[in-house]
Design a protein around this motif. Structure first.
Motif, mmCIF file in Angstrom:
data_model
loop_
_atom_site.group_PDB
_atom_site.id
_atom_site.type_symbol
_atom_site.label_atom_id
_atom_site.label_comp_id
_atom_site.label_asym_id
_atom_site.label_seq_id
_atom_site.Cartn_x
_atom_site.Cartn_y
_atom_site.Cartn_z
ATOM 1 N N ASP A 62 0.840 -1.208 0.000
ATOM 2 C CA ASP A 62 0.000 0.000 0.000
ATOM 3 C C ASP A 62 0.873 1.255 0.000
ATOM 4 O OD1 ASP A 62 -2.358 -1.510 0.153
ATOM 5 O OD2 ASP A 62 -2.499 -1.324 2.343
ATOM 6 N N PHE A 63 1.891 1.257 0.848
ATOM 7 C CA PHE A 63 2.793 2.407 0.927
ATOM 8 C C PHE A 63 3.610 2.554 -0.359
ATOM 9 C CE2 PHE A 63 1.992 1.957 5.487
ATOM 10 C CZ PHE A 63 1.819 3.277 5.859
ATOM 11 N N GLU A 64 4.115 1.429 -0.890
ATOM 12 C CA GLU A 64 4.929 1.490 -2.103
ATOM 13 C C GLU A 64 4.135 2.052 -3.277
ATOM 14 O OE1 GLU A 64 6.333 -2.543 -2.373
ATOM 15 O OE2 GLU A 64 8.100 -2.098 -1.141
ATOM 16 N N VAL A 65 2.901 1.583 -3.456
ATOM 17 C CA VAL A 65 2.058 2.072 -4.554
ATOM 18 C C VAL A 65 1.796 3.569 -4.376
ATOM 19 C CG1 VAL A 65 -0.282 1.958 -5.528
ATOM 20 C CG2 VAL A 65 1.010 -0.145 -5.100
ATOM 21 N N GLU A 66 1.448 3.978 -3.161
ATOM 22 C CA GLU A 66 1.172 5.387 -2.894
ATOM 23 C C GLU A 66 2.400 6.251 -3.186
ATOM 24 O OE1 GLU A 66 -0.538 7.565 0.945
ATOM 25 O OE2 GLU A 66 1.611 7.115 1.097
ATOM 26 N N LEU A 67 3.540 5.877 -2.632
ATOM 27 C CA LEU A 67 4.735 6.707 -2.754
ATOM 28 C C LEU A 67 5.257 6.747 -4.191
ATOM 29 C CD1 LEU A 67 6.251 5.650 0.639
ATOM 30 C CD2 LEU A 67 5.621 7.997 0.007
ATOM 31 N N GLY A 71 5.675 9.992 -7.226
ATOM 32 C CA GLY A 71 6.869 10.288 -8.006
ATOM 33 C C GLY A 71 8.173 9.734 -7.461
ATOM 34 N N PHE A 72 8.127 8.978 -6.373
ATOM 35 C CA PHE A 72 9.355 8.412 -5.820
ATOM 36 C C PHE A 72 9.878 7.309 -6.733
ATOM 37 C CE2 PHE A 72 7.618 10.468 -2.140
ATOM 38 C CZ PHE A 72 8.744 10.901 -1.447
ATOM 39 N N ASP A 73 11.200 7.271 -6.893
ATOM 40 C CA ASP A 73 11.841 6.215 -7.685
ATOM 41 C C ASP A 73 11.941 4.923 -6.895
ATOM 42 O OD1 ASP A 73 12.530 7.845 -10.008
ATOM 43 O OD2 ASP A 73 14.001 8.808 -8.702
ATOM 44 N N SER A 74 12.277 5.027 -5.619
ATOM 45 C CA SER A 74 12.468 3.867 -4.752
ATOM 46 C C SER A 74 11.836 4.140 -3.397
ATOM 47 C CB SER A 74 13.955 3.577 -4.548
ATOM 48 O OG SER A 74 14.567 3.256 -5.771
ATOM 49 N N VAL A 75 11.374 3.069 -2.774
ATOM 50 C CA VAL A 75 10.732 3.185 -1.467
ATOM 51 C C VAL A 75 11.508 2.345 -0.462
ATOM 52 C CG1 VAL A 75 8.627 2.745 -0.132
ATOM 53 C CG2 VAL A 75 8.468 3.587 -2.506
ATOM 54 N N TYR A 76 11.994 3.002 0.581
ATOM 55 C CA TYR A 76 12.673 2.327 1.689
ATOM 56 C C TYR A 76 11.847 2.616 2.928
ATOM 57 C CZ TYR A 76 16.300 1.773 -1.702
ATOM 58 O OH TYR A 76 16.979 1.424 -2.843
ATOM 59 N N LEU A 77 11.321 1.554 3.525
ATOM 60 C CA LEU A 77 10.509 1.767 4.713
ATOM 61 C C LEU A 77 10.809 0.704 5.753
ATOM 62 C CD1 LEU A 77 7.865 -0.320 4.854
ATOM 63 C CD2 LEU A 77 7.054 1.167 3.070
ATOM 64 N N CYS A 78 10.667 1.119 6.987
ATOM 65 C CA CYS A 78 10.829 0.209 8.117
ATOM 66 C C CYS A 78 9.428 -0.132 8.626
ATOM 67 C CB CYS A 78 11.642 0.864 9.231
ATOM 68 S SG CYS A 78 11.645 -0.134 10.748
ATOM 69 N N PRO A 79 9.059 -1.430 8.602
ATOM 70 C CA PRO A 79 7.733 -1.828 9.065
ATOM 71 C C PRO A 79 7.679 -2.184 10.548
ATOM 72 C CG PRO A 79 8.810 -3.706 8.077
ATOM 73 C CD PRO A 79 9.775 -2.541 7.967
ATOM 74 N N HIS A 80 8.788 -2.024 11.269
ATOM 75 C CA HIS A 80 8.912 -2.537 12.633
ATOM 76 C C HIS A 80 8.446 -1.546 13.704
ATOM 77 C CE1 HIS A 80 12.085 -4.568 10.176
ATOM 78 N NE2 HIS A 80 11.382 -5.595 10.607
ATOM 79 N N GLN A 81 8.129 -2.117 14.873
ATOM 80 C CA GLN A 81 7.790 -1.327 16.055
ATOM 81 C C GLN A 81 9.076 -0.776 16.683
ATOM 82 O OE1 GLN A 81 4.494 -0.904 17.165
ATOM 83 N NE2 GLN A 81 4.104 -1.867 15.183
ATOM 84 N N HIS A 82 8.934 0.208 17.558
ATOM 85 C CA HIS A 82 10.071 0.813 18.262
ATOM 86 C C HIS A 82 10.924 -0.225 18.979
ATOM 87 C CE1 HIS A 82 8.578 4.949 17.823
ATOM 88 N NE2 HIS A 82 7.382 4.439 18.016
#
Length: 177
Positions: A62-67, A71-82
């Motif tokens: 969901d986040f990758e499609v949105e971002l 216009g973002f070329d690449s998506v780097y996200l952390c899905p983890h809790q604190h």
């Protein structure tokens, strides 16, 4: 190649709270600024902590499609809790290191734009330029910075630029090329 790593919540839209894909709205003119950065030859990367994924509140896709739609070329996200102890959750540098490896980047030639001090700390650790925006949590982060309220490794961060919003931050990056 040079890249710009851009935080999501509070930096390009939304607020200082997490808003999930479908609810999230860009601030005015952000898409144009992203496009202008891309036209400058920069790789445009999302750089975001999204713990709601590990709670099942949204999916990485969901986040990758949105971002990518923004216009973002690449998506780097952390899905983890604190408390999960991963190496990707900001202020850790796992996302930046992954992007550098995948794209052949020298992180000292890259910029991080964000509204939270954890964005700036990750950038400091790898030598990226640091641009704090005053939207989202940025005004509070900047106020703590000015009044020397950060201690330990939090105090070691020195900002390269403070922008009122993402549009000003993008303009500074383009002028710095």
């Amino acid at each position: 190649m040079k890249a710009v790593f851009i935080d999501r919540d509070g930096t390009i839209g939304g607020s200082d709270q997490v808003e999930y894909p479908g609810e999230f709205e860009l601030f005015p003119h952000v898409r144009d600024s992203i496009d202008q950065l891309k036209k400058s030859g920069l790789l445009i990367c999302s750089f975001t902590n999204q713990p709601g994924i590990s709670r099942g509140e949204a999916t990485k896709e969901d986040f990758e499609v949105e971002l990518k739609g923004f216009g973002f070329d690449s998506v780097y996200l952390c899905p983890h809790q604190h408390n999960e102890g991963c190496n990707c959750r900001k202020p850790s540098i796992g996302m930046l290191e992954q992007a550098a490896k995948e794209n052949g980047l020298n992180l000292k030639e890259c910029v991080v734009i964000g509204d939270r001090w954890t964005d700036m700390m990750a950038a400091q650790k790898v030598g990226c330029k640091k641009v704090l925006v005053k939207t989202g949590a940025g005004e509070a982060s900047f106020s703590k910075y000015q009044s020397n309220e950060y201690y330990g490794e939090w105090a070691e961060v020195s900002l390269d630029y403070v922008a009122s919003d993402f549009i000003e931050a993008a303009d500074w990056v383009k002028a710095s090329l």
